[in-house]
Design an enzyme around this catalytic site. Structure first.
Site, PDB file in Angstrom:
ATOM      1  N   PHE A 236     102.856 -23.593 -49.288  1.00  0.00           N
ATOM      2  CA  PHE A 236     103.318 -22.813 -50.429  1.00  0.00           C
ATOM      3  C   PHE A 236     104.826 -22.592 -50.440  1.00  0.00           C
ATOM      4  O   PHE A 236     105.401 -22.334 -51.494  1.00  0.00           O
ATOM      5  CB  PHE A 236     102.606 -21.449 -50.463  1.00  0.00           C
ATOM      6  CG  PHE A 236     103.140 -20.457 -49.450  1.00  0.00           C
ATOM      7  CD1 PHE A 236     104.227 -19.645 -49.748  1.00  0.00           C
ATOM      8  CD2 PHE A 236     102.557 -20.337 -48.197  1.00  0.00           C
ATOM      9  CE1 PHE A 236     104.727 -18.744 -48.813  1.00  0.00           C
ATOM     10  CE2 PHE A 236     103.052 -19.443 -47.251  1.00  0.00           C
ATOM     11  CZ  PHE A 236     104.147 -18.632 -47.571  1.00  0.00           C
TER      12      PHE A 236
ATOM     13  N   ARG B 273      98.335 -21.582 -53.783  1.00  0.00           N
ATOM     14  CA  ARG B 273      99.050 -20.341 -54.109  1.00  0.00           C
ATOM     15  C   ARG B 273     100.100 -20.550 -55.202  1.00  0.00           C
ATOM     16  O   ARG B 273     100.380 -19.634 -55.974  1.00  0.00           O
ATOM     17  CB  ARG B 273      99.730 -19.780 -52.857  1.00  0.00           C
ATOM     18  CG  ARG B 273      98.773 -19.422 -51.736  1.00  0.00           C
ATOM     19  CD  ARG B 273      99.541 -18.875 -50.550  1.00  0.00           C
ATOM     20  NE  ARG B 273      98.688 -18.701 -49.375  1.00  0.00           N
ATOM     21  CZ  ARG B 273      99.120 -18.236 -48.208  1.00  0.00           C
ATOM     22  NH1 ARG B 273     100.384 -17.907 -48.066  1.00  0.00           N
ATOM     23  NH2 ARG B 273      98.292 -18.115 -47.187  1.00  0.00           N
TER      24      ARG B 273
ATOM     25  N   CYS C  53     110.170 -22.624 -42.639  1.00  0.00           N
ATOM     26  CA  CYS C  53     109.992 -23.092 -41.273  1.00  0.00           C
ATOM     27  C   CYS C  53     111.325 -23.326 -40.587  1.00  0.00           C
ATOM     28  O   CYS C  53     111.386 -23.444 -39.364  1.00  0.00           O
ATOM     29  CB  CYS C  53     109.135 -24.356 -41.236  1.00  0.00           C
ATOM     30  SG  CYS C  53     109.952 -25.811 -41.920  1.00  0.00           S
TER      31      CYS C  53
END
Length: 508
Positions: A147, A175, A279
Protein backbone atom coordinates in the site's frame (compact mmCIF):
# COMPACT_ATOMS: atom_id res chain seq x y z
CA UNK A 1 -20.27 4.49 -3.54
CA UNK A 2 -17.41 4.12 -6.01
CA UNK A 3 -16.73 0.53 -7.10
CA UNK A 4 -13.24 -0.62 -8.04
CA UNK A 5 -13.08 -3.79 -10.14
CA UNK A 6 -10.42 -5.91 -11.79
CA UNK A 7 -8.97 -4.65 -15.06
CA UNK A 8 -9.04 -7.91 -17.00
CA UNK A 9 -9.57 -8.54 -20.70
CA UNK A 10 -13.20 -9.57 -20.96
CA UNK A 11 -14.23 -7.41 -18.02
CA UNK A 12 -14.30 -9.93 -15.18
CA UNK A 13 -15.49 -7.52 -12.52
CA UNK A 14 -17.93 -9.66 -10.63
CA UNK A 15 -17.50 -11.49 -7.38
CA UNK A 16 -19.24 -11.41 -4.05
CA UNK A 17 -16.27 -10.59 -1.83
CA UNK A 18 -15.43 -6.92 -1.46
CA UNK A 19 -13.22 -4.79 0.77
CA UNK A 20 -13.65 -1.20 1.94
CA UNK A 21 -11.29 1.53 0.77
CA UNK A 22 -11.02 4.39 3.28
CA UNK A 23 -10.21 8.06 3.04
CA UNK A 24 -7.52 8.27 5.75
CA UNK A 25 -8.13 12.00 6.16
CA UNK A 26 -11.72 11.51 7.31
CA UNK A 27 -11.80 7.89 8.44
CA UNK A 28 -14.78 7.30 6.15
CA UNK A 29 -15.28 4.55 3.56
CA UNK A 30 -15.02 6.07 0.09
CA UNK A 31 -15.02 3.04 -2.20
CA UNK A 32 -15.36 -0.72 -2.40
CA UNK A 33 -12.93 -3.03 -4.21
CA UNK A 34 -13.71 -6.47 -5.61
CA UNK A 35 -11.65 -9.33 -4.18
CA UNK A 36 -10.99 -12.17 -6.56
CA UNK A 37 -9.32 -15.55 -6.57
CA UNK A 38 -8.30 -18.34 -8.90
CA UNK A 39 -11.31 -17.95 -11.23
CA UNK A 40 -10.56 -14.32 -12.00
CA UNK A 41 -6.85 -15.01 -12.25
CA UNK A 42 -7.47 -17.77 -14.79
CA UNK A 43 -9.29 -15.30 -17.05
CA UNK A 44 -6.38 -12.87 -16.79
CA UNK A 45 -3.79 -15.56 -17.47
CA UNK A 46 -5.67 -16.75 -20.55
CA UNK A 47 -5.69 -13.23 -21.97
CA UNK A 48 -2.00 -12.78 -21.13
CA UNK A 49 -1.13 -16.10 -22.73
CA UNK A 50 -2.89 -15.02 -25.92
CA UNK A 51 -1.29 -11.57 -26.09
CA UNK A 52 2.28 -12.27 -25.01
CA UNK A 53 3.74 -14.10 -28.05
CA UNK A 54 2.85 -11.23 -30.37
CA UNK A 55 4.21 -8.68 -27.92
CA UNK A 56 7.46 -10.63 -27.57
CA UNK A 57 7.77 -10.73 -31.37
CA UNK A 58 7.36 -6.94 -31.52
CA UNK A 59 10.78 -5.42 -31.96
CA UNK A 60 12.24 -3.72 -28.87
CA UNK A 61 12.19 -0.32 -30.54
CA UNK A 62 8.43 -0.44 -30.92
CA UNK A 63 8.01 -1.68 -27.37
CA UNK A 64 10.11 1.29 -26.27
CA UNK A 65 7.77 3.64 -28.12
CA UNK A 66 4.89 2.38 -26.00
CA UNK A 67 6.96 3.13 -22.90
CA UNK A 68 7.69 6.65 -24.15
CA UNK A 69 3.99 7.24 -24.78
CA UNK A 70 3.05 5.80 -21.37
CA UNK A 71 5.52 8.17 -19.70
CA UNK A 72 3.96 11.13 -21.51
CA UNK A 73 0.46 10.08 -20.46
CA UNK A 74 1.40 9.65 -16.81
CA UNK A 75 3.07 13.06 -16.81
CA UNK A 76 -0.01 14.63 -18.41
CA UNK A 77 -2.19 13.07 -15.71
CA UNK A 78 0.21 13.74 -12.80
CA UNK A 79 -2.08 16.03 -10.79
CA UNK A 80 -5.12 13.77 -11.06
CA UNK A 81 -3.09 10.67 -10.22
CA UNK A 82 -1.47 12.37 -7.21
CA UNK A 83 -4.81 13.50 -5.78
CA UNK A 84 -6.29 10.03 -6.31
CA UNK A 85 -3.28 8.42 -4.63
CA UNK A 86 -3.40 10.79 -1.65
CA UNK A 87 -7.12 10.26 -1.19
CA UNK A 88 -6.60 6.53 -0.60
CA UNK A 89 -3.14 6.40 0.97
CA UNK A 90 -3.09 9.60 3.01
CA UNK A 91 0.34 10.93 2.00
CA UNK A 92 0.49 14.61 1.08
CA UNK A 93 0.26 15.61 -2.57
CA UNK A 94 3.97 16.39 -2.85
CA UNK A 95 4.81 12.89 -1.59
CA UNK A 96 2.31 11.36 -4.01
CA UNK A 97 3.91 13.18 -6.92
CA UNK A 98 7.29 11.90 -5.73
CA UNK A 99 5.84 8.38 -5.59
CA UNK A 100 4.76 8.67 -9.23
CA UNK A 101 7.96 10.37 -10.38
CA UNK A 102 10.22 7.68 -8.90
CA UNK A 103 8.18 5.09 -10.77
CA UNK A 104 8.50 7.09 -13.98
CA UNK A 105 12.27 7.04 -13.64
CA UNK A 106 12.17 3.27 -14.07
CA UNK A 107 9.87 3.72 -17.07
CA UNK A 108 12.52 6.07 -18.50
CA UNK A 109 15.08 3.31 -18.02
CA UNK A 110 12.71 0.88 -19.77
CA UNK A 111 12.55 3.27 -22.74
CA UNK A 112 16.16 2.23 -23.41
CA UNK A 113 15.24 -1.43 -23.69
CA UNK A 114 16.61 -1.86 -27.26
CA UNK A 115 20.09 -1.17 -25.90
CA UNK A 116 19.97 -3.21 -22.69
CA UNK A 117 18.54 -6.28 -24.42
CA UNK A 118 21.52 -6.52 -26.77
CA UNK A 119 23.32 -9.80 -26.25
CA UNK A 120 26.99 -10.72 -26.51
CA UNK A 121 28.86 -11.92 -29.59
CA UNK A 122 32.17 -13.66 -30.08
CA UNK A 123 33.45 -13.99 -33.63
CA UNK A 124 35.82 -16.89 -34.12
CA UNK A 125 35.36 -18.61 -30.80
CA UNK A 126 36.74 -21.68 -32.59
CA UNK A 127 37.65 -22.61 -36.17
CA UNK A 128 34.76 -21.14 -38.14
CA UNK A 129 32.65 -20.97 -34.97
CA UNK A 130 30.82 -17.92 -33.65
CA UNK A 131 28.96 -17.69 -30.33
CA UNK A 132 26.24 -15.22 -29.49
CA UNK A 133 23.61 -14.78 -26.79
CA UNK A 134 20.15 -13.27 -26.71
CA UNK A 135 17.80 -12.28 -23.90
CA UNK A 136 14.31 -13.68 -24.29
CA UNK A 137 11.18 -12.90 -22.25
CA UNK A 138 9.90 -15.38 -19.69
CA UNK A 139 6.25 -15.22 -20.80
CA UNK A 140 3.90 -14.09 -18.04
CA UNK A 141 5.07 -12.30 -14.91
CA UNK A 142 3.19 -11.06 -11.86
CA UNK A 143 3.68 -8.40 -9.23
CA UNK A 144 2.25 -8.23 -5.71
CA UNK A 145 2.66 -4.69 -4.37
CA UNK A 146 2.16 -2.95 -0.99
CA UNK A 147 0.00 0.00 0.00
CA UNK A 148 2.79 2.46 0.76
CA UNK A 149 3.89 3.15 -2.83
CA UNK A 150 0.90 2.35 -5.06
CA UNK A 151 2.44 4.01 -8.13
CA UNK A 152 6.20 3.64 -7.80
CA UNK A 153 6.51 -0.04 -6.96
CA UNK A 154 4.08 -1.28 -9.65
CA UNK A 155 6.00 0.75 -12.25
CA UNK A 156 9.29 -0.65 -10.90
CA UNK A 157 7.95 -4.09 -11.74
CA UNK A 158 5.78 -3.88 -14.84
CA UNK A 159 7.88 -1.25 -16.64
CA UNK A 160 10.91 -3.49 -17.06
CA UNK A 161 8.90 -6.72 -17.38
CA UNK A 162 6.71 -5.43 -20.21
CA UNK A 163 9.56 -3.68 -22.03
CA UNK A 164 11.39 -7.03 -22.05
CA UNK A 165 8.46 -8.62 -23.92
CA UNK A 166 6.48 -10.20 -21.10
CA UNK A 167 2.82 -9.96 -20.22
CA UNK A 168 2.21 -8.80 -16.65
CA UNK A 169 -0.51 -9.34 -14.04
CA UNK A 170 -0.50 -6.87 -11.15
CA UNK A 171 -2.10 -7.48 -7.76
CA UNK A 172 -1.93 -4.19 -5.86
CA UNK A 173 -2.83 -3.61 -2.24
CA UNK A 174 -6.56 -3.62 -1.64
CA UNK A 175 -6.09 -0.59 0.65
CA UNK A 176 -5.36 1.85 -2.21
CA UNK A 177 -6.05 0.11 -5.53
CA UNK A 178 -7.27 2.97 -7.76
CA UNK A 179 -3.94 4.34 -9.02
CA UNK A 180 -2.62 0.93 -10.16
CA UNK A 181 -5.83 0.45 -12.18
CA UNK A 182 -5.47 3.90 -13.70
CA UNK A 183 -1.83 3.19 -14.63
CA UNK A 184 -2.90 0.03 -16.44
CA UNK A 185 -5.53 2.01 -18.34
CA UNK A 186 -2.89 4.50 -19.40
CA UNK A 187 -0.63 1.67 -20.58
CA UNK A 188 -3.41 0.47 -22.85
CA UNK A 189 -3.91 4.02 -24.10
CA UNK A 190 -0.19 4.18 -24.80
CA UNK A 191 -0.49 1.29 -27.22
CA UNK A 192 0.16 -1.88 -25.23
CA UNK A 193 -2.02 -4.72 -26.57
CA UNK A 194 -4.92 -5.91 -24.45
CA UNK A 195 -3.77 -8.61 -22.08
CA UNK A 196 -0.21 -7.29 -21.69
CA UNK A 197 -0.96 -5.44 -18.43
CA UNK A 198 -3.92 -6.49 -16.30
CA UNK A 199 -4.90 -5.79 -12.69
CA UNK A 200 -6.49 -8.27 -10.29
CA UNK A 201 -7.53 -7.46 -6.74
CA UNK A 202 -7.57 -9.77 -3.77
CA UNK A 203 -6.16 -10.97 -0.50
CA UNK A 204 -4.31 -14.15 0.40
CA UNK A 205 -6.59 -16.19 -1.86
CA UNK A 206 -5.44 -14.24 -4.91
CA UNK A 207 -1.80 -14.25 -3.78
CA UNK A 208 -1.83 -18.04 -3.46
CA UNK A 209 -3.49 -18.39 -6.85
CA UNK A 210 -0.70 -16.33 -8.42
CA UNK A 211 2.02 -18.30 -6.67
CA UNK A 212 0.52 -21.63 -7.70
CA UNK A 213 -0.41 -20.89 -11.32
CA UNK A 214 1.88 -22.86 -13.66
CA UNK A 215 1.75 -20.29 -16.47
CA UNK A 216 3.09 -17.45 -14.32
CA UNK A 217 6.85 -17.81 -14.59
CA UNK A 218 8.08 -15.09 -12.25
CA UNK A 219 6.72 -13.14 -9.28
CA UNK A 220 7.97 -9.90 -7.79
CA UNK A 221 6.78 -8.97 -4.28
CA UNK A 222 7.22 -6.10 -1.83
CA UNK A 223 5.75 -6.23 1.68
CA UNK A 224 6.48 -7.40 5.20
CA UNK A 225 9.29 -9.88 5.79
CA UNK A 226 7.14 -12.74 7.07
CA UNK A 227 4.91 -12.57 4.00
CA UNK A 228 7.92 -12.04 1.73
CA UNK A 229 9.44 -15.25 3.04
CA UNK A 230 6.13 -17.07 2.51
CA UNK A 231 5.83 -15.74 -1.05
CA UNK A 232 9.42 -16.71 -1.81
CA UNK A 233 9.15 -20.25 -0.49
CA UNK A 234 5.78 -21.03 -2.07
CA UNK A 235 6.74 -19.46 -5.40
CA UNK A 236 10.08 -21.24 -5.59
CA UNK A 237 8.46 -24.53 -4.64
CA UNK A 238 6.12 -23.99 -7.61
CA UNK A 239 9.14 -23.59 -9.90
CA UNK A 240 8.99 -19.82 -10.32
CA UNK A 241 11.55 -17.09 -10.20
CA UNK A 242 10.80 -14.96 -7.15
CA UNK A 243 12.16 -11.69 -5.85
CA UNK A 244 10.54 -10.83 -2.51
CA UNK A 245 11.44 -7.60 -0.74
CA UNK A 246 10.63 -7.51 2.98
CA UNK A 247 10.73 -5.12 5.91
CA UNK A 248 13.40 -2.75 7.16
CA UNK A 249 14.81 -1.02 10.20
CA UNK A 250 17.17 1.49 8.66
CA UNK A 251 19.80 3.17 10.82
CA UNK A 252 21.33 6.62 10.55
CA UNK A 253 24.81 6.82 12.09
CA UNK A 254 25.74 10.31 13.31
CA UNK A 255 29.45 10.85 13.86
CA UNK A 256 30.68 13.57 16.24
CA UNK A 257 31.87 15.70 13.31
CA UNK A 258 28.52 15.64 11.48
CA UNK A 259 26.63 18.84 10.63
CA UNK A 260 23.83 18.41 13.20
CA UNK A 261 21.59 21.05 11.67
CA UNK A 262 21.66 19.19 8.38
CA UNK A 263 21.19 15.85 10.16
CA UNK A 264 18.10 17.14 11.97
CA UNK A 265 16.65 18.49 8.72
CA UNK A 266 17.33 15.15 7.01
CA UNK A 267 15.84 13.14 9.90
CA UNK A 268 12.70 15.27 9.93
CA UNK A 269 11.94 14.15 6.41
CA UNK A 270 13.42 10.66 6.47
CA UNK A 271 11.84 9.56 9.77
CA UNK A 272 8.47 11.30 9.54
CA UNK A 273 7.82 11.91 5.84
CA UNK A 274 4.87 9.93 4.48
CA UNK A 275 4.04 9.24 8.15
CA UNK A 276 7.00 6.86 8.29
CA UNK A 277 5.24 4.37 6.01
CA UNK A 278 8.31 3.72 3.85
CA UNK A 279 10.65 0.77 3.79
CA UNK A 280 13.46 3.28 3.22
CA UNK A 281 12.43 5.53 6.12
CA UNK A 282 15.09 6.26 8.76
CA UNK A 283 13.43 5.27 12.08
CA UNK A 284 16.66 4.65 14.06
CA UNK A 285 19.36 7.25 14.64
CA UNK A 286 22.66 6.18 16.19
CA UNK A 287 24.68 9.11 17.53
CA UNK A 288 28.26 8.21 18.41
CA UNK A 289 29.06 9.43 21.93
CA UNK A 290 26.76 10.91 24.57
CA UNK A 291 27.79 14.45 23.69
CA UNK A 292 26.61 13.91 20.10
CA UNK A 293 23.43 12.20 21.34
CA UNK A 294 22.54 15.01 23.77
CA UNK A 295 23.12 17.71 21.17
CA UNK A 296 21.12 15.82 18.55
CA UNK A 297 18.22 15.26 20.94
CA UNK A 298 18.16 18.95 21.94
CA UNK A 299 17.92 19.98 18.29
CA UNK A 300 15.45 17.25 17.34
CA UNK A 301 12.75 18.19 19.85
CA UNK A 302 12.01 21.71 18.51
CA UNK A 303 12.33 20.45 14.93
CA UNK A 304 9.62 17.88 15.61
CA UNK A 305 7.42 20.50 17.26
CA UNK A 306 7.63 22.50 14.03
CA UNK A 307 6.37 19.59 11.90
CA UNK A 308 2.88 20.21 10.52
CA UNK A 309 0.59 17.19 10.40
CA UNK A 310 -2.34 17.82 8.10
CA UNK A 311 -4.71 16.48 5.50
CA UNK A 312 -3.26 15.21 2.26
CA UNK A 313 -4.27 18.32 0.32
CA UNK A 314 -2.65 20.72 2.79
CA UNK A 315 0.27 22.14 0.83
CA UNK A 316 1.99 23.20 4.07
CA UNK A 317 1.71 19.81 5.78
CA UNK A 318 4.88 17.76 6.23
CA UNK A 319 2.92 14.53 6.40
CA UNK A 320 -0.64 13.25 6.54
CA UNK A 321 -2.51 10.36 8.16
CA UNK A 322 -1.53 6.70 8.16
CA UNK A 323 -3.41 4.42 5.82
CA UNK A 324 -6.19 3.04 8.06
CA UNK A 325 -7.43 2.63 11.62
CA UNK A 326 -5.80 -0.78 12.09
CA UNK A 327 -2.41 0.60 11.16
CA UNK A 328 -2.85 3.58 13.47
CA UNK A 329 -3.59 1.20 16.34
CA UNK A 330 -0.56 -0.92 15.44
CA UNK A 331 1.81 2.07 15.54
CA UNK A 332 0.38 3.32 18.84
CA UNK A 333 0.75 -0.16 20.33
CA UNK A 334 4.45 -0.16 19.36
CA UNK A 335 4.87 3.19 21.11
CA UNK A 336 3.38 1.68 24.26
CA UNK A 337 5.66 -1.34 23.89
CA UNK A 338 8.66 0.97 23.85
CA UNK A 339 7.49 2.64 27.04
CA UNK A 340 6.90 -0.73 28.69
CA UNK A 341 10.39 -1.88 27.70
CA UNK A 342 11.97 1.07 29.46
CA UNK A 343 12.85 3.40 26.58
CA UNK A 344 12.49 7.11 27.34
CA UNK A 345 9.53 8.57 25.44
CA UNK A 346 10.69 12.12 24.84
CA UNK A 347 7.87 13.15 22.48
CA UNK A 348 4.56 11.26 22.44
CA UNK A 349 2.58 11.48 19.19
CA UNK A 350 -0.38 9.49 20.44
CA UNK A 351 -3.66 11.29 20.96
CA UNK A 352 -3.04 13.72 18.10
CA UNK A 353 -6.29 15.14 16.71
CA UNK A 354 -6.74 17.41 13.71
CA UNK A 355 -9.56 19.89 14.06
CA UNK A 356 -12.35 19.11 11.65
CA UNK A 357 -10.84 15.68 10.93
CA UNK A 358 -11.12 14.05 14.33
CA UNK A 359 -11.97 10.67 12.77
CA UNK A 360 -8.94 10.69 10.47
CA UNK A 361 -6.04 8.30 11.02
CA UNK A 362 -3.53 10.86 12.28
CA UNK A 363 -0.53 10.24 14.55
CA UNK A 364 1.83 12.94 15.75
CA UNK A 365 5.61 12.48 15.58
CA UNK A 366 7.16 10.48 18.43
CA UNK A 367 10.73 10.37 19.72
CA UNK A 368 12.37 7.72 21.92
CA UNK A 369 15.77 8.01 23.56
CA UNK A 370 17.95 5.38 25.25
CA UNK A 371 16.56 2.55 23.16
CA UNK A 372 18.64 -0.63 23.41
CA UNK A 373 19.21 -3.44 20.89
CA UNK A 374 17.48 -5.89 23.25
CA UNK A 375 14.13 -4.12 22.99
CA UNK A 376 11.47 -5.63 20.77
CA UNK A 377 10.44 -2.17 19.59
CA UNK A 378 13.97 -1.80 18.19
CA UNK A 379 14.08 -5.24 16.61
CA UNK A 380 10.81 -4.91 14.71
CA UNK A 381 9.60 -2.51 12.03
CA UNK A 382 7.13 0.05 13.41
CA UNK A 383 6.30 1.64 10.03
CA UNK A 384 5.01 4.89 11.47
CA UNK A 385 6.17 8.40 12.50
CA UNK A 386 8.40 7.16 15.32
CA UNK A 387 12.13 7.92 15.68
CA UNK A 388 14.32 5.93 18.08
CA UNK A 389 17.70 7.08 19.41
CA UNK A 390 20.13 4.22 20.07
CA UNK A 391 23.32 5.62 21.61
CA UNK A 392 26.66 4.13 20.53
CA UNK A 393 29.85 4.68 22.51
CA UNK A 394 32.13 4.38 19.48
CA UNK A 395 32.42 3.83 15.74
CA UNK A 396 32.77 0.05 16.06
CA UNK A 397 29.42 -0.20 17.87
CA UNK A 398 27.83 2.02 15.24
CA UNK A 399 28.97 -0.37 12.50
CA UNK A 400 27.86 -3.41 14.46
CA UNK A 401 24.29 -2.27 15.24
CA UNK A 402 22.90 -2.25 11.66
CA UNK A 403 25.14 -5.16 10.68
CA UNK A 404 23.69 -7.42 13.37
CA UNK A 405 20.07 -6.36 12.92
CA UNK A 406 17.70 -8.88 11.32
CA UNK A 407 16.90 -6.37 8.55
CA UNK A 408 19.50 -5.09 6.11
CA UNK A 409 17.68 -2.78 3.74
CA UNK A 410 19.28 0.65 4.04
CA UNK A 411 21.68 2.57 6.27
CA UNK A 412 23.18 6.05 6.31
CA UNK A 413 26.21 7.68 7.90
CA UNK A 414 26.53 11.40 8.53
CA UNK A 415 30.12 12.63 8.76
CA UNK A 416 32.70 15.01 7.31
CA UNK A 417 35.39 12.32 7.56
CA UNK A 418 35.98 10.59 4.25
CA UNK A 419 37.95 7.71 5.78
CA UNK A 420 35.18 6.96 8.31
CA UNK A 421 32.57 7.02 5.54
CA UNK A 422 34.62 4.76 3.29
CA UNK A 423 35.32 2.31 6.10
CA UNK A 424 31.67 2.23 7.13
CA UNK A 425 30.40 1.66 3.58
CA UNK A 426 32.84 -1.22 3.08
CA UNK A 427 32.13 -3.00 6.36
CA UNK A 428 28.43 -2.52 7.15
CA UNK A 429 26.24 -5.57 6.42
CA UNK A 430 23.42 -3.72 4.68
CA UNK A 431 22.36 -3.68 1.03
CA UNK A 432 22.03 0.08 0.37
CA UNK A 433 24.27 2.70 1.97
CA UNK A 434 23.93 6.47 2.09
CA UNK A 435 26.81 8.79 2.90
CA UNK A 436 25.25 12.05 4.08
CA UNK A 437 22.17 10.85 2.18
CA UNK A 438 19.34 9.86 4.55
CA UNK A 439 17.26 7.75 2.14
CA UNK A 440 19.73 5.97 -0.17
CA UNK A 441 17.31 4.70 -2.82
CA UNK A 442 19.43 4.08 -5.93
CA UNK A 443 18.63 5.79 -9.21
CA UNK A 444 16.62 3.75 -11.70
CA UNK A 445 19.57 2.53 -13.78
CA UNK A 446 21.14 0.98 -10.69
CA UNK A 447 19.19 -1.59 -8.66
CA UNK A 448 17.22 -1.62 -5.42
CA UNK A 449 17.54 -4.39 -2.86
CA UNK A 450 18.43 -5.15 0.74
CA UNK A 451 20.08 -8.01 2.59
CA UNK A 452 19.07 -10.52 5.25
CA UNK A 453 15.33 -10.47 6.07
CA UNK A 454 14.85 -7.42 3.90
CA UNK A 455 15.07 -9.45 0.69
CA UNK A 456 14.53 -13.05 -0.39
CA UNK A 457 15.95 -14.18 -3.70
CA UNK A 458 19.19 -13.15 -5.38
CA UNK A 459 17.98 -10.53 -7.88
CA UNK A 460 17.20 -6.89 -7.11
CA UNK A 461 14.52 -4.55 -8.45
CA UNK A 462 14.93 -2.47 -11.64
CA UNK A 463 18.14 -1.54 -13.44
CA UNK A 464 20.02 -4.35 -15.16
CA UNK A 465 19.12 -6.66 -12.28
CA UNK A 466 15.48 -6.21 -13.30
CA UNK A 467 16.26 -6.98 -16.93
CA UNK A 468 18.03 -10.17 -15.90
CA UNK A 469 15.12 -11.16 -13.66
CA UNK A 470 12.47 -10.75 -16.37
CA UNK A 471 14.43 -12.48 -19.16
CA UNK A 472 16.26 -15.73 -19.89
CA UNK A 473 19.57 -15.98 -21.72
CA UNK A 474 19.78 -18.17 -24.78
CA UNK A 475 23.29 -18.85 -26.12
CA UNK A 476 23.83 -19.96 -29.72
CA UNK A 477 27.00 -21.65 -30.99
CA UNK A 478 27.10 -21.70 -34.80
CA UNK A 479 29.44 -23.05 -37.49
CA UNK A 480 29.05 -22.60 -41.23
CA UNK A 481 30.89 -25.17 -43.38
CA UNK A 482 33.52 -24.08 -45.88
CA UNK A 483 32.82 -24.50 -49.57
CA UNK A 484 31.90 -22.70 -52.77
CA UNK A 485 28.28 -22.30 -51.83
CA UNK A 486 28.22 -18.51 -52.18
CA UNK A 487 25.30 -17.63 -54.48
CA UNK A 488 26.13 -16.32 -57.97
CA UNK A 489 24.29 -13.87 -60.20
CA UNK A 490 21.44 -15.17 -62.33
CA UNK A 491 21.89 -16.23 -65.97
CA UNK A 492 20.27 -13.01 -67.25
CA UNK A 493 22.62 -10.74 -65.30
CA UNK A 494 20.02 -9.88 -62.65
CA UNK A 495 20.93 -9.16 -59.03
CA UNK A 496 22.42 -12.02 -57.07
CA UNK A 497 20.97 -13.39 -53.84
CA UNK A 498 23.96 -11.88 -52.02
CA UNK A 499 23.02 -8.49 -53.40
CA UNK A 500 19.40 -9.05 -52.38
CA UNK A 501 20.52 -9.80 -48.88
CA UNK A 502 22.00 -6.33 -48.55
CA UNK A 503 18.75 -4.50 -49.29
CA UNK A 504 17.96 -2.50 -46.12
CA UNK A 505 14.59 -3.59 -44.71
CA UNK A 506 12.02 -1.13 -43.46
CA UNK A 507 12.11 -1.12 -39.65
CA UNK A 508 8.85 0.74 -39.13
Amino acid sequence: MRQIDHLIVGGAGGGTRRSDVFDPNTGQVQASVTLGGSAELEIAVAAARKAQPGWAATNPQRRARVMFRFKELVEANMDALAHLLSSEHGKVIADSKGDIQRGLEVIEFACGIPHVLKGEYTHGAGPGIDVYSMRTPLGIGAGITPFNFPAMIPMWMFGVAIACGNAFILKPSERDPSVPVRLAELMLEAGAPEGILQVVHGDKEMVDAILDHPDIKAVSFVGSSDIAHYVYRRGVDAGKRVQAMGGAKNHGIVMPDADLDQVVADLSGAAFGSAGERCMALPVVVPVGDKTADALRDKMIPAMAALRVGVSTDADAHYGPVVNAAHKTRVENWIQTGVDEGAELVVDGRGFSLQGHEEGFFIGPSLFDRVTPQMQSYKEEIFGPVLQIVRAPDFETAVRLPSEHQYGNGVAIFTRNGHAAREFAARVEVGMVGINVPIPVPVAYHSFGGWKRSAFGDTNQHGMEGVRFWTRTKTVTQRWPDGSALPRGSEDGGPSRVQDAFVIPTMG
